[in-house]
Design a protein around this motif. Structure first.
Motif: not given
Lengths: 183, 213
Positions: A91-92, A111, A135-137, A139-143, A145-146, A149, A181
């Motif tokens: 996690a960051m 990553a 850890r990921a998120a 609620g958005s396309g970016a999150a 998609t990551r 990944y 988070p």
């Protein structure tokens, strides 16, 4: 890829005192799986044996990137794997801004840390069954998609706070019982 | 443009207790735009240091360029020679260049912050961290590393709040903006291009760029 964890996972973000550890026992019995966070004064790595004695089925350790450079991330991973933790969650970590404090580390992002951990497992520096999560998120396309990944890259699972899942990753997701988070 | 701010005047005066004769040097480029080292700020500094003997004041076009500093300081060579110290209303690079070309003690009167994009006077924005390994071509022209407080090169991180940044909740997460912009441009695949850590072996300070002729 290591086996997916079954059942809910309780997030204990802070281990402050030995009494806190003892208090986890009942929770551990109730939930079976624990993710021991490193936001408290006590390092979960140092208290592995105490944590193990709580009788959890699965014991994961959180590895924050906000306070470790690459060398320390490697050290934490090898230590966690050697001690017997079931796996690690990368996690960051929260962004702390206090007057007079130096900047946080964030030497690697998740990553990059994931790639490092997977390479270490492949090279035999981590146990084959040592699970690697991120850890990921949602609620958005970016999150999302990551998040996909991470799984495509080889993560065993992603960890999400309570809330929306990432469509298509239900079988690879651990949703934490406790808030948020990484603290 | 290099963005600077003024140091506390009392702190500067504290450094001048044993330095009576001074030359004040301003920067007619970046520091002038920041209104920290232009000719007006040079004059203000001279007034503020009126209990010292200010032998000369000068604004140099690019004090960070040793060629230009050497050339321009020749106009006041006698004063520089006589001075106990130079007051540099310049960025850190300029202050060090002045030190190197004069061998005089240089008091840095400004703090140097970042490489800024200028919207208009008084509105400067950091858009580049000069990391040396630019990923702008993969991120639809947005430097996600600079715009992300955690400097994430493969984002967003887990702290994204919907589409917003958790550190600056009023702002969109830059990785959300990258995602949307790439999608608009039909370049979605670039979003997942892997960006390794900046290769420290090639980027540790002090960096140099030396042309091989």
């Amino acid at each position: 890829m290591a086996e997916m964890i079954s059942g809910p996972v309780l997030y204990a973000p802070r281990l402050e005192t030995l009494e806190t550890l003892s208090a986890l026992k009942n929770l551990c019995e109730a939930h079976g799986n624990i993710l021991a966070g490193e936001y408290g004064d006590l390092s979960p790595l140092a208290f592995y044996h105490e944590l193990k004695n709580l009788g959890c089925e699965t014991l994961l350790v959180e590895i924050l990137l906000k306070n470790k450079n690459r060398g320390l991330v490697e050290s934490y991973l090898v230590t966690a794997s050697s001690l017997g933790f079931s796996g690690a969650v990368l996690a960051m970590g929260s962004f702390d801004k206090s007057p007079g404090m130096p900047m946080p580390v964030y030497d690697l992002d998740t990553a990059q840390a994931l790639r490092l951990a997977l390479d270490m497992r492949k090279a035999g520096r981590l146990r084959e069954d040592f699970r690697i999560g991120v850890r990921a998120a949602s609620g958005s396309g970016a999150a999302e998609t990551r998040a996909r990944y991470y799984i495509t890259e080889g993560a065993d699972f992603i960890v999400l706070p309570p809330g929306g899942p990432v469509p298509g990753l239900e079988g690879h997701t651990i949703t934490l019982k406790e808030a948020g988070p990484a603290a | 443009m290099i963005v600077t701010t003024k140091k506390d005047l009392d702190a500067i005066k504290g450094l001048l207790s044993d330095k009576k004769k001074l030359v004040i040097v301003g920067c007619a480029e970046c520091a002038a735009v920041c209104q920290t080292g232009g000719s007006e700020q040079v004059r203000e500094m001279a007034e503020a240091l009126s209990n010292h003997e200010v032998l000369a004041t000068i604004s140099i076009q690019s004090p960070c360029d040793k060629r230009i500093s050497s050339r321009d300081l020749k106009r006041i060579a006698e004063e520089v020679e006589e001075a106990d110290a130079l007051i540099a209303l310049t960025c850190g690079s300029g202050a060090q260049a002045l030190d190197e070309v004069t061998s005089k003690p240089v008091i840095a009167a400004l703090d140097t912050h970042f490489l800024g994009m200028v919207e208009r006077l008084g509105r400067f924005y950091e858009r580049c961290s000069h990391c040396g390994q630019c990923i702008l071509n993969d991120t639809a022209g947005l430097c996600a590393v600079t715009a992300c407080p955690r400097r994430v090169r493969n984002g967003p991180c887990e702290h994204i709040l919907g589409t917003k940044c958790d550190v600056y909740p009023q702002r969109d997460c830059v990785w959300h903006s990258v995602y949307e912009r790439l999608k608009e441009r039909g370049m979605d695949a670039l979003f997942l291009a892997y960006h390794g850590p900046v290769d420290w072996s090639k980027n540790h300070s002090p960096r140099e760029e030396i042309w091989q002729r």
